[in-house]
Write an enzyme that holds these catalytic residues in place. Structure first.
Site, PDB file in Angstrom:
ATOM      1  N   PRO A  78       0.827  -1.212   0.000  1.00  0.00           N
ATOM      2  CA  PRO A  78       0.000   0.000   0.000  1.00  0.00           C
ATOM      3  C   PRO A  78       0.855   1.253   0.000  1.00  0.00           C
ATOM      4  O   PRO A  78       1.784   1.393   0.801  1.00  0.00           O
ATOM      5  CB  PRO A  78      -0.802  -0.143   1.292  1.00  0.00           C
ATOM      6  CG  PRO A  78      -0.955  -1.620   1.454  1.00  0.00           C
ATOM      7  CD  PRO A  78       0.354  -2.201   0.962  1.00  0.00           C
ATOM      8  N   CYS A  79       0.539   2.150  -0.938  1.00  0.00           N
ATOM      9  CA  CYS A  79       1.483   3.220  -1.250  1.00  0.00           C
ATOM     10  C   CYS A  79       1.068   4.592  -0.741  1.00  0.00           C
ATOM     11  O   CYS A  79       1.822   5.546  -0.901  1.00  0.00           O
ATOM     12  CB  CYS A  79       1.681   3.284  -2.767  1.00  0.00           C
ATOM     13  SG  CYS A  79       0.147   3.575  -3.678  1.00  0.00           S
ATOM     14  N   GLN A  80      -0.107   4.729  -0.120  1.00  0.00           N
ATOM     15  CA  GLN A  80      -0.562   6.069   0.256  1.00  0.00           C
ATOM     16  C   GLN A  80       0.425   6.761   1.204  1.00  0.00           C
ATOM     17  O   GLN A  80       0.618   7.961   1.169  1.00  0.00           O
ATOM     18  CB  GLN A  80      -1.948   6.009   0.908  1.00  0.00           C
ATOM     19  CG  GLN A  80      -3.074   5.712  -0.053  1.00  0.00           C
ATOM     20  CD  GLN A  80      -3.188   4.236  -0.393  1.00  0.00           C
ATOM     21  OE1 GLN A  80      -2.455   3.410   0.139  1.00  0.00           O
ATOM     22  NE2 GLN A  80      -4.111   3.899  -1.275  1.00  0.00           N
ATOM     23  N   PHE A  82       3.586   6.709   1.119  1.00  0.00           N
ATOM     24  CA  PHE A  82       4.753   7.238   0.430  1.00  0.00           C
ATOM     25  C   PHE A  82       4.397   8.338  -0.564  1.00  0.00           C
ATOM     26  O   PHE A  82       5.279   8.953  -1.139  1.00  0.00           O
ATOM     27  CB  PHE A  82       5.455   6.113  -0.348  1.00  0.00           C
ATOM     28  CG  PHE A  82       5.842   4.940   0.510  1.00  0.00           C
ATOM     29  CD1 PHE A  82       6.737   5.092   1.555  1.00  0.00           C
ATOM     30  CD2 PHE A  82       5.314   3.688   0.262  1.00  0.00           C
ATOM     31  CE1 PHE A  82       7.096   4.002   2.338  1.00  0.00           C
ATOM     32  CE2 PHE A  82       5.675   2.602   1.038  1.00  0.00           C
ATOM     33  CZ  PHE A  82       6.567   2.763   2.081  1.00  0.00           C
ATOM     34  N   ASN A 119       5.873   0.697  -6.607  1.00  0.00           N
ATOM     35  CA  ASN A 119       5.291   1.669  -5.680  1.00  0.00           C
ATOM     36  C   ASN A 119       5.151   3.028  -6.352  1.00  0.00           C
ATOM     37  O   ASN A 119       5.505   3.193  -7.528  1.00  0.00           O
ATOM     38  CB  ASN A 119       6.137   1.779  -4.407  1.00  0.00           C
ATOM     39  CG  ASN A 119       5.264   1.823  -3.158  1.00  0.00           C
ATOM     40  OD1 ASN A 119       4.588   2.809  -2.915  1.00  0.00           O
ATOM     41  ND2 ASN A 119       5.276   0.742  -2.390  1.00  0.00           N
TER      42      ASN A 119
END
Length: 356
Positions: A78-80, A82, A119
């Site tokens: 899950p990239c939120q 970063f 990502n």
């Protein structure tokens, strides 16, 4: 045969790109129930584990392989946390930011020939690059030769300017070289010009295309393959005052084009992101399709937000791909996904190395 293990798989953009390239998916892991339902519907022959990845033992799910079969582990934690647009929890206090350790665990346990770690662009510069270097070192300590890059989706046939961080490693000692950009790019009009006209809040499961397949362009023909009608023409219903604002915004403009009197409910307009109330430019690739409902991205010609199918087209999901869950969940799945055509290009390069 190269078998894929897709973790943090979401709706399955990476898996779809891998399958397009000729990789068979052994199993997938996704915690979110709606995304897992979407994955299960569109990848009917792939077992999917809907569970917290911490609870998953990969050795229990990998099938019996022949001696010459190989494994590639891929996925994007899950990239939120970063994301460059996330100013609230862009630090290691965000629990999502440590999920890369689970990716490393899967690679350590399965010892695949290849891995692909994906990502957001912000991962590269997160905490001045220290996290990226830490992850790279983890894989190198496991015996992998690693290379990474920021890749641009529009360079690989996706009608969208979307930058993604991709790290690729292998046990062959190969310094992976990312695929060269394609000469041809596609615009928003190329992507959605053949889709039906819609109104604010319209919810139609199936509608005819507005032209024949022969009249549609190259990209639209690719997306329409196997589908006779446009599916999931679902548009969020915006309030009347929001639609009134849309009328003042030309292609390429954003909230700044809206008259002051129509923005009176904003306490501080200077806090508005440049992507808010953005009308797409028809003859260029789209801006990033992330949370397109919340950002209120506007159709280039019609005063409304994007439909599920239009957003899926801009991400390079074919029209046969069906999203599950509530409208909000569908929109989130599309926004979070890796564009399948971008994934396909990278996986094809990996396969080319294997064949050599």
């Amino acid at each position: 045969m190269l078998y894929g293990v897709d973790i943090f798989c979401g709706a399955g953009g990476l898996s779809l790109g891998a399958e397009m390239a000729g990789i068979q998916i052994a199993f997938a892991v996704e915690k979110d129930k709606s995304a897992a339902e979407t994955y299960r519907y569109n990848h009917k022959n792939t077992p999917i584990i809907c569970d917290d990845i911490h609870n998953v033992d990969p050795l229990k799910h990998i099938p019996n392989l022949n001696a010459d079969d190989q494994i590639i582990v891929f996925g994007g934690p899950p990239c939120q946390g970063f994301s460059l647009s996330n100013t609230m929890t862009r630090n290691m206090q965000n629990p999502n930011n440590s999920l890369f350790e689970e990716f490393v665990r899967f690679v350590s346990v399965l010892q695949p020939e290849w891995f692909l770690f994906e990502n957001v662009e912000g991962f590269y510069r997160f905490e001045e690059g220290t996290l990226r270097n830490k992850v790279k070192l983890c894989f190198e300590d496991l015996g992998y030769t690693v290379n990474d890059a920021i890749v641009v989706a529009s360079d690989y046939g996706v009608p969208q300017h979307r930058n993604r961080f991709i790290m690729v490693g292998n046990r062959h000692g190969i310094l992976f070289q990312f695929p060269l950009r394609q000469e041809k790019s596609y615009s928003v009009k190329d992507a959605i010009g053949d889709l039906p006209e819609l109104t604010n809040g319209q919810m139609e499961d199936s509608l005819p295309y507005n032209c024949t397949a022969k009249e549609a362009g190259e990209y639209a023909q690719l997306m329409r393959k196997g589908s006779r009608t446009s599916k999931q023409n679902y548009v969020s219903r915006n309030a009347d005052y929001v639609i009134e604002r849309y009328k003042y915004i030309s292609q390429g403009q954003n909230w700044r084009a809206i008259p002051e009197e129509l923005m009176a409910n904003y306490k501080d307009k200077n806090q508005c992101h440049s992507g808010i109330y953005k009308r797409l430019i028809a003859d260029k690739p789209s801006v990033v399709i992330s949370n397109y409902r919340k950002n209120m991205l506007i159709h280039p010609f019609q005063d409304r937000g994007l439909s599920v199918r239009e957003a899926a087209r801009l991400q390079s999901f074919p029209d046969t791909f069906i999203f599950k869950g509530s409208l909000m969940h569908m929109q989130q799945q599309i926004g979070n996904a890796v564009p399948p055509l971008l994934a396909k290009a990278v996986f094809e390069k990996i396969i080319a190395y294997e064949e050599q």
